[in-house]
Design a protein around this motif. Structure first.
Motif, PDB file in Angstrom:
ATOM      1  N   ILE A 529       0.832  -1.205   0.000  1.00  0.00           N
ATOM      2  CA  ILE A 529       0.000   0.000   0.000  1.00  0.00           C
ATOM      3  C   ILE A 529       0.866   1.254   0.000  1.00  0.00           C
ATOM      4  O   ILE A 529       0.484   2.285  -0.562  1.00  0.00           O
ATOM      5  N   GLN A 533      -0.269   4.653  -1.923  1.00  0.00           N
ATOM      6  CA  GLN A 533      -1.089   5.503  -1.045  1.00  0.00           C
ATOM      7  C   GLN A 533      -1.052   6.976  -1.434  1.00  0.00           C
ATOM      8  O   GLN A 533      -1.955   7.734  -1.095  1.00  0.00           O
ATOM      9  N   ILE A 538      -7.200   5.095  -5.850  1.00  0.00           N
ATOM     10  CA  ILE A 538      -6.749   3.706  -5.766  1.00  0.00           C
ATOM     11  C   ILE A 538      -7.928   2.785  -6.072  1.00  0.00           C
ATOM     12  O   ILE A 538      -9.026   2.956  -5.534  1.00  0.00           O
ATOM     13  N   HIS A 552      -6.774   7.383  -0.907  1.00  0.00           N
ATOM     14  CA  HIS A 552      -6.248   6.606   0.219  1.00  0.00           C
ATOM     15  C   HIS A 552      -7.028   6.915   1.502  1.00  0.00           C
ATOM     16  O   HIS A 552      -7.450   5.997   2.228  1.00  0.00           O
ATOM     17  N   TYR A 562      -9.525  -2.615   2.149  1.00  0.00           N
ATOM     18  CA  TYR A 562      -8.337  -1.769   2.114  1.00  0.00           C
ATOM     19  C   TYR A 562      -7.823  -1.502   3.523  1.00  0.00           C
ATOM     20  O   TYR A 562      -6.608  -1.558   3.771  1.00  0.00           O
ATOM     21  N   TYR A 566      -4.131  -2.425   5.019  1.00  0.00           N
ATOM     22  CA  TYR A 566      -3.293  -1.321   5.494  1.00  0.00           C
ATOM     23  C   TYR A 566      -2.833  -1.591   6.926  1.00  0.00           C
ATOM     24  O   TYR A 566      -1.651  -1.427   7.258  1.00  0.00           O
TER      25      TYR A 566
END
Length: 583
Positions: A529, A533, A538, A552, A562, A566
């Motif tokens: 990521i 980012q 994305i 992000h 996501y 993350y």
């Protein structure tokens, strides 16, 4: 099949026509010699006429020399025609392979294509030469010899006729039996080539895991299969020789016995008997030649079929009648796109994809292995066509563009991109063959490749081995990125192409993109990521669908997938996939 192969004769048609002409002339000259020999015996030797012997002997020598010359010319033109056909076949196959779409390439293995370009073409080349020379020479010679034998003595000549019919039937039976094995042999070459190719390309892995014995056994098995099939075919064909010898000696005995009785009752002269014996050998040896031609044709038939498959394979993708030659900008629109690699697939790989990407945007793409990230970006440069819906670039459907013009504006850097043997500059100029050294240096600076190139003794003239085996994975990826940048594309796709690059270098590359090519649309597929980012937006892929598409910050708030990834990566548990993987 035959029509497809003969199309490649092209500029060698003249040689292909002259070859049988010279072979037939050679046969005519050779057929006259036994008659002159009979005349020398009957009218010269038995009558003691030396002048006649010298005169006819000189004519025989002249005919022999002319026969030698015509035979040499037939061999020369035959070699030219057959090797020319082989050259054209290889060129035509290679050019057609270059036009294949990815879906066409998927139908053939690399090893299979190599076998077709080498072994199969060689088989067709040898067969074509034998057809031009022997198929013209042997039948014509047999007919001439048979006619001359019947003119001398029809009763004795009938022995030849019966022998030819019986022997021909036996040889035909042998050829039919052998054909079945030859058709099975050549696909086995694909297995052998595949074994060699994988072993050589992966030799470092083989040695690292001490798998030499396993690879030796694998190769031995593949070569053993070819050996066994050839052995069975050859064991059948070896019956040719004893059958031929038996027939020849039987004919000689019968003709000698019957001819001697005829000489006694003055029904035949000594010279005529000698001529008949010569024609006997001529007929039967030419029949043997024809049997060898049948063997070669039988072997080459399977090869010709495999070559024809490659030549007749047409690309699934084609340019429209009036293609657009210029891409306006790097905007991308996916409109209700479905995509499947095979028409028979029950479920598409990509399902109802709707995206609107503006020119100059940096778009990150993440998702698990098998979520169809690579499939998504492959549609942009029209490496495949959509099953349903449309993909537009620069405001136009990609199917409206000239494919070369479109692909020149869409640079793709794969995770496993390939470098070719040659210098670093040679490899970089794949992106732009006219690029100056300064432009190459600048592209390498943007890709952070200059830092390791400058450490090489020969710098940008450093030799790269085939496949880039003398540079590291990260160095190879940076060189491939620089190569893509030299195209100055409107769209740049990085398909997990910084996976072997450290985080700091990855950050430098992304920063260079932002400042140096702001108008280029950048699509970055990544497992980390941290690599995406800072992108404008994305795309989160999940099972062939767009699960989320946002910034992000918004994805952290609204996308559970996501957010989970993350958090897991920030805790130090790794990339998007626990075990990584290829797209």
């Amino acid at each position: 099949m035959v029509k497809t192969i003969l199309k490649q004769v092209k500029e060698f048609k003249k040689d292909s026509i002259l070859t049988p002409i010279f072979m037939i002339l050679e046969v005519i000259l050779e057929t006259l010699i036994p008659l002159l020999m009979a005349a020398i015996i009957d009218n010269g030797v038995e009558k003691g006429d030396m002048n006649y012997i010298y005169k006819v002997g000189a004519i025989m020598v002249g005919l022999a020399v002319l026969g030698l010359i015509t035979g040499m010319l037939g061999g020369k033109y035959g070699a030219s025609a057959s090797t020319g056909l082989a050259r054209n076949l290889r060129r035509a196959m290679f050019e057609n392979i270059q036009s294949y779409s990815f879906s066409n390439i998927d139908k053939f293995s690399t090893a299979g294509l190599v076998t077709r370009l080498t072994t199969d073409v060689t088989n067709v080349q040898n067969a074509y030469q034998m057809i031009l020379r022997m198929c013209a020479r042997a039948p014509f010679s047999m007919i001439c010899a048979m006619v001359m034998a019947f003119l001398i003595n029809a009763k004795l000549a009938s022995v030849y006729l019966i022998a030819v019919i019986l022997l021909g039937s036996c040889l035909l039976f042998i050829m039919i039996k052998a054909t079945r094995y030859f058709k099975q042999i050549f696909p086995k070459y694909d297995d052998l080539n595949a074994s060699v190719q994988e072993n050589v390309s992966g030799i470092r892995v083989v040695k690292a895991y001490v798998r030499e014995d396993y690879e030796n056994k694998r190769f031995t098995k593949a070569s053993g299969n070819i050996y066994n099939m050839f052995k069975k075919a050859e064991c059948i064909i070896t019956w040719n020789a004893p059958l031929m010898q038996f027939t020849v000696y039987t004919c000689i005995l019968l003709i000698s016995w019957l001819g001697a009785k005829m000489i006694v009752v003055n029904g035949l002269t000594t010279g005529q008997l000698m001529s008949l014996l010569t024609y006997c050998m001529n007929i039967l040896m030419n029949l043997m030649m024809l049997s060898m031609v049948f063997v070669m044709v039988t072997m080459s038939t399977a090869s010709a079929e495999r070559i024809t498959e490659v030549l007749n394979e047409k690309s699934d993708l084609a340019n429209p009648q009036n293609p657009v030659m210029e891409v306006k900008d790097g905007s991308i629109v996916f409109d209700h796109v479905n995509f499947a690699y095979s028409k028979d697939s029950e479920e598409p790989v990509l399902k109802n994809i709707n995206l609107d990407i503006h020119a100059g945007e940096t778009i990150g793409i993440i998702g698990g292995t098998g979520s169809a990230k690579s499939s998504l970006v492959n549609l942009i440069s029209r490496l495949y066509d959509v099953t349903a819906g449309s993909v537009s670039v620069g405001g136009l459907d990609v199917r409206q563009y000239d494919m070369e013009a479109l692909r020149n504006q869409v640079s793709v850097v794969l995770q496993k991109n390939v470098l070719f043997s040659g210098s670093i500059l040679d490899n970089l100029r794949w992106g732009n063959k006219d690029a100056t050294e300064e432009e190459c240096v600048r592209a390498c600076q943007m890709a952070c490749a200059d830092e390791f190139i400058e450490r090489f003794p020969d710098k940008y003239n450093t030799h790269i081995e085939q496949g880039g085996n003398n540079v590291s994975g990260g160095q190879k990826q940076r060189l491939c990125i620089a190569r893509a940048l030299l195209k100055k594309p409107k769209i740049l796709i990085l398909d997990d192409s910084t996976s072997a690059v450290d985080t700091a270098t990855d950050s430098k590359i992304r920063q260079a993109f932002a400042t140096e090519i702001p108008d280029t649309t950048k699509l970055i597929i990544a497992q980390r990521i941290s690599s995406v980012q800072n992108a404008d937006r994305i795309i989160v892929m999940d099972d062939g669908k767009v699960a989320d598409f946002d910034t992000h910050e918004n994805l952290l708030k609204n996308s559970e997938i996501y957010r989970d990834v993350y958090e897991s990566q920030n805790k130090g548990t790794g990339d998007f996939d626990e075990n990584g993987g290829d797209q």
